[in-house]
Design an enzyme around this catalytic site. Structure first.
Site, PDB file in Angstrom:
ATOM      1  N   ARG A   1       0.816  -1.227   0.000  1.00 48.54           N
ATOM      2  CA  ARG A   1       0.000   0.000   0.000  1.00 48.54           C
ATOM      3  C   ARG A   1       0.840   1.263   0.000  1.00 48.54           C
ATOM      4  NH1 ARG A   1      -5.544  -0.981   1.850  1.00 48.54           N
ATOM      5  NH2 ARG A   1      -5.992  -2.949   0.848  1.00 48.54           N
TER       6      ARG A   1
ATOM      7  N   ARG B   1      -3.901   6.379   0.027  1.00 51.03           N
ATOM      8  CA  ARG B   1      -4.412   7.564   0.714  1.00 51.03           C
ATOM      9  C   ARG B   1      -3.413   8.337   1.558  1.00 51.03           C
ATOM     10  NH1 ARG B   1      -9.571   4.753   3.155  1.00 51.03           N
ATOM     11  NH2 ARG B   1      -8.065   3.071   3.008  1.00 51.03           N
TER      12      ARG B   1
ATOM     13  N   ARG C   1      -7.321  11.033  -7.486  1.00 50.13           N
ATOM     14  CA  ARG C   1      -8.512  10.206  -7.261  1.00 50.13           C
ATOM     15  C   ARG C   1      -9.787  11.034  -7.054  1.00 50.13           C
ATOM     16  NH1 ARG C   1      -9.217   5.605  -4.757  1.00 50.13           N
ATOM     17  NH2 ARG C   1     -11.354   6.256  -5.122  1.00 50.13           N
TER      18      ARG C   1
ATOM     19  N   ASP D   1      -6.531  -3.847  -7.253  1.00 55.98           N
ATOM     20  CA  ASP D   1      -7.074  -4.420  -6.015  1.00 55.98           C
ATOM     21  C   ASP D   1      -7.303  -5.907  -6.234  1.00 55.98           C
ATOM     22  OD1 ASP D   1      -8.244  -3.455  -3.253  1.00 55.98           O
ATOM     23  OD2 ASP D   1      -9.497  -5.091  -3.965  1.00 55.98           O
TER      24      ASP D   1
ATOM     25  N   TYR E   1     -14.342 -12.479   0.606  1.00 51.04           N
ATOM     26  CA  TYR E   1     -15.188 -11.358   0.158  1.00 51.04           C
ATOM     27  C   TYR E   1     -16.399 -11.861  -0.624  1.00 51.04           C
ATOM     28  CZ  TYR E   1     -11.627  -8.194   1.811  1.00 51.04           C
ATOM     29  OH  TYR E   1     -10.761  -7.528   2.621  1.00 51.04           O
TER      30      TYR E   1
HETATM   31  O1  CP3 Z   1       0.160   0.107  -3.141  1.00 51.91           O
HETATM   32  C1  CP3 Z   1      -0.293  -1.071  -3.146  1.00 51.91           C
HETATM   33  O2  CP3 Z   1      -0.021  -1.883  -2.233  1.00 51.91           O
HETATM   34  C2  CP3 Z   1      -1.081  -1.556  -4.353  1.00 51.91           C
HETATM   35  C3  CP3 Z   1      -2.483  -1.396  -4.271  1.00 51.91           C
HETATM   36  C4  CP3 Z   1      -3.372  -2.359  -3.524  1.00 51.91           C
HETATM   37  C5  CP3 Z   1      -4.695  -1.995  -3.181  1.00 51.91           C
HETATM   38  N1  CP3 Z   1      -5.312  -3.093  -2.667  1.00 51.91           N
HETATM   39  C6  CP3 Z   1      -5.285  -0.679  -3.411  1.00 51.91           C
HETATM   40  C7  CP3 Z   1      -6.406  -0.251  -2.558  1.00 51.91           C
HETATM   41  C8  CP3 Z   1      -3.189  -3.686  -3.149  1.00 51.91           C
HETATM   42  C9  CP3 Z   1      -1.949  -4.555  -3.245  1.00 51.91           C
HETATM   43  C10 CP3 Z   1      -4.437  -4.131  -2.607  1.00 51.91           C
HETATM   44  C11 CP3 Z   1      -4.666  -5.504  -2.156  1.00 51.91           C
HETATM   45  C12 CP3 Z   1      -5.799  -5.767  -1.272  1.00 51.91           C
HETATM   46  N2  CP3 Z   1      -7.087  -5.315  -1.372  1.00 51.91           N
HETATM   47  C13 CP3 Z   1      -5.747  -6.671  -0.194  1.00 51.91           C
HETATM   48  C14 CP3 Z   1      -4.536  -7.460   0.223  1.00 51.91           C
HETATM   49  C15 CP3 Z   1      -3.562  -6.597   0.913  1.00 51.91           C
HETATM   50  C16 CP3 Z   1      -3.893  -6.304   2.346  1.00 51.91           C
HETATM   51  O3  CP3 Z   1      -4.109  -5.142   2.667  1.00 51.91           O
HETATM   52  O4  CP3 Z   1      -3.899  -7.254   3.144  1.00 51.91           O
HETATM   53  C17 CP3 Z   1      -7.030  -6.719   0.393  1.00 51.91           C
HETATM   54  C18 CP3 Z   1      -7.423  -7.513   1.605  1.00 51.91           C
HETATM   55  C19 CP3 Z   1      -7.869  -5.868  -0.372  1.00 51.91           C
HETATM   56  C20 CP3 Z   1      -9.306  -5.593  -0.174  1.00 51.91           C
HETATM   57  C21 CP3 Z   1      -9.477  -4.151   0.128  1.00 51.91           C
HETATM   58  N3  CP3 Z   1      -9.538  -3.167  -0.839  1.00 51.91           N
HETATM   59  C22 CP3 Z   1      -9.514  -3.520   1.402  1.00 51.91           C
HETATM   60  C23 CP3 Z   1      -9.472  -4.229   2.728  1.00 51.91           C
HETATM   61  C24 CP3 Z   1      -9.583  -2.135   1.173  1.00 51.91           C
HETATM   62  C25 CP3 Z   1      -9.539  -1.016   2.195  1.00 51.91           C
HETATM   63  C26 CP3 Z   1     -10.835  -0.387   2.530  1.00 51.91           C
HETATM   64  C27 CP3 Z   1     -10.591   1.025   2.999  1.00 51.91           C
HETATM   65  O5  CP3 Z   1     -10.984   1.933   2.275  1.00 51.91           O
HETATM   66  O6  CP3 Z   1      -9.981   1.200   4.066  1.00 51.91           O
HETATM   67  C28 CP3 Z   1      -9.610  -1.939  -0.221  1.00 51.91           C
HETATM   68  C29 CP3 Z   1      -9.659  -0.654  -0.924  1.00 51.91           C
HETATM   69  C30 CP3 Z   1      -8.359  -0.213  -1.457  1.00 51.91           C
HETATM   70  N4  CP3 Z   1      -7.499  -1.001  -2.197  1.00 51.91           N
HETATM   71  C31 CP3 Z   1      -7.803   1.088  -1.352  1.00 51.91           C
HETATM   72  C32 CP3 Z   1      -6.586   1.074  -2.043  1.00 51.91           C
HETATM   73  C33 CP3 Z   1      -5.638   2.220  -2.257  1.00 51.91           C
HETATM   74  C34 CP3 Z   1      -8.461   2.261  -0.643  1.00 51.91           C
HETATM   75  C35 CP3 Z   1      -9.530   2.828  -1.530  1.00 51.91           C
HETATM   76  C36 CP3 Z   1      -9.374   4.276  -1.826  1.00 51.91           C
HETATM   77  O7  CP3 Z   1      -8.270   4.840  -1.887  1.00 51.91           O
HETATM   78  O8  CP3 Z   1     -10.441   4.866  -2.082  1.00 51.91           O
END
Ligand code: CP3
Length: 355
Positions: free
Chosen positions: A37, A41, A50, A86, A161
């Site tokens: 990540r 954000r 975004r 994602d 999910y």
């Molecule tokens: O920079 C990076 O690491 C690459 C981008 C990335 C995202 N998701 C972007 C994202 C990666 C590698 C993921 C993987 C992901 N997504 C995982 C496995 C990694 C981990 O954290 O264990 C999981 C479980 C998800 C599912 C998911 N998607 C979650 C739990 C969330 C967070 C919800 C929140 O808003 O707090 C997301 C949304 C998400 N994926 C965001 C980002 C940047 C946030 C959304 C936003 O910016 O609006």
């Protein structure tokens, strides 16, 4: 797609990549560092691009994906980029009705419960994700000698999910299917494994130099249940990724008891969350390289506290054939990017103490 060009042939600079060397257990000039990540954000430039664009919409826009992936590379000078996407994106691409809700995570409109529900999910083909291939090609051209890590969600974490319909603490419905409806479970895991493997193949074919399989919620399982119901499916994904000739990282959270199995599933590098000290983790991973594992909240501590703990992580990592420095889970959104920059500089400048 097993004829992928080895990454070293793609850009001459990749041959010197500290990240790729560490992942292969070769000597490195410094401990390489990137952050799960790292895009997202915590970066004002991410929030700016975004503005008004939904998460999944941004993942399907190759130019936006390229820009967002490059942002942390420019800012921090990390040793690897991770493709911005994602774990649920490939499901969206094949037509599953889902959304990523800000502050919540992936939400699935019609949770999967039956064999018919599984059968209704199409297999992924490269034609479903042309924007992924395009973004990876653009990125690898821009990144030059900095490797791009492709990724996919592992079958268990993605199944959670799909079966729960959204984020879950206990994964109760998921595990109820695993224990109580083995035929549905097996079909679902096979479906997701196929999608994940194809998703990784698309990324590597377009230029990704390594892959990470995220099984973030595997820590909810006992070793026996992981070995019986999950590991064979993750192993199929990792086996197909292995044919591509790129290093494979396998990561989960709360996996102290699973680290050995996660290595055996077919990883070159085992990702370790911050709860297991690296010196305890390394003997468990079967001589493999490790990735991790500074507690992500240490970035909120005074700089000298953070760097002292980072030094401990680097020193502990020396017991493995290779060590890629990372946080023990993703960057927390309220992280100060300047502090993450200091951490990056510290890790890259650190030279191990004499023994
Ligand atoms: O920079 C990076 O690491 C690459 C981008 C990335 C995202 N998701 C972007 C994202 C990666 C590698 C993921 C993987 C992901 N997504 C995982 C496995 C990694 C981990 O954290 O264990 C999981 C479980 C998800 C599912 C998911 N998607 C979650 C739990 C969330 C967070 C919800 C929140 O808003 O707090 C997301 C949304 C998400 N994926 C965001 C980002 C940047 C946030 C959304 C936003 O910016 O609006």
């Amino acid at each position: 797609m097993s004829t992928a060009t080895p990454p070293a042939d793609r850009h001459p600079g990749l041959a010197d990549s500290a990240f790729l060397k560490a992942a292969r257990g070769e000597p490195v000039p410094h401990t390489p560092v990137w952050y799960m990540r790292q895009a997202g954000r915590s970066l004002p430039e991410y929030l700016a691009v975004r503005e008004g664009v939904g998460m999944l919409e941004s993942c399907m826009d190759a130019d936006l994906v390229t820009e967002i992936t490059l942002q942390p590379v420019r800012r921090y000078g990390v040793d690897a980029a991770i493709f911005f996407s994602d774990i649920v994106l490939p499901l969206k691409a094949v037509g599953v009705d889902l959304d990523i809700k800000p502050g919540v995570g992936p939400v699935v409109a019609e949770p999967v419960r039956t064999l018919a529900d599984v059968a209704a999910i199409p297999d992924l083909t490269p034609e479903h994700v042309p924007f992924i291939s395009q973004a990876v090609r653009q990125l690898t051209a821009e990144l030059g000698g900095t490797p791009l890590i492709g990724f996919a969600g592992a079958p268990f974490t993605v199944a959670s999910y799909l079966v729960e319909g959204g984020p879950s603490k206990e994964h109760a419905k998921t595990k109820a299917m695993m224990f109580g409806a083995p035929d549905v479970w097996d079909a679902l895991m096979r479906k997701i494994a196929g999608i994940a493997a194809t998703y990784l193949e698309v990324q590597v074919a377009a230029g990704a130099s390594a892959v990470q399989l995220f099984d973030s919620w595997a820590g909810a399982l006992t070793p026996a249940d992981y070995a019986e119901h999950v590991m064979p499916h993750s192993a199929r994904v990792l086996a197909r990724a292995g044919e591509l000739g790129v290093p494979r990282i396998h990561f989960g959270v709360g996996t102290t008891n699973l680290l050995g199995l996660m290595g055996e599933a077919g990883a070159d590098v085992v990702g370790v969350d911050w709860r297991t000290p690296l010196d305890a983790a390394i003997p468990l991973v079967g001589g493999r390289a490790v990735q991790g594992n500074l507690d992500p909240t240490l970035v909120f501590a005074p700089t000298e506290v953070m760097t002292a703990r980072a030094a401990e992580v680097i020193e502990a990592g020396r017991a493995a054939p290779g060590h890629v420095f990372n946080l023990g889970h993703g960057v927390i959104p309220s992280t100060d990017p300047d502090q993450l920059k200091r951490l990056t500089e510290f890790v890259q400048a650190y030279r191990p103490t004499e023994v």
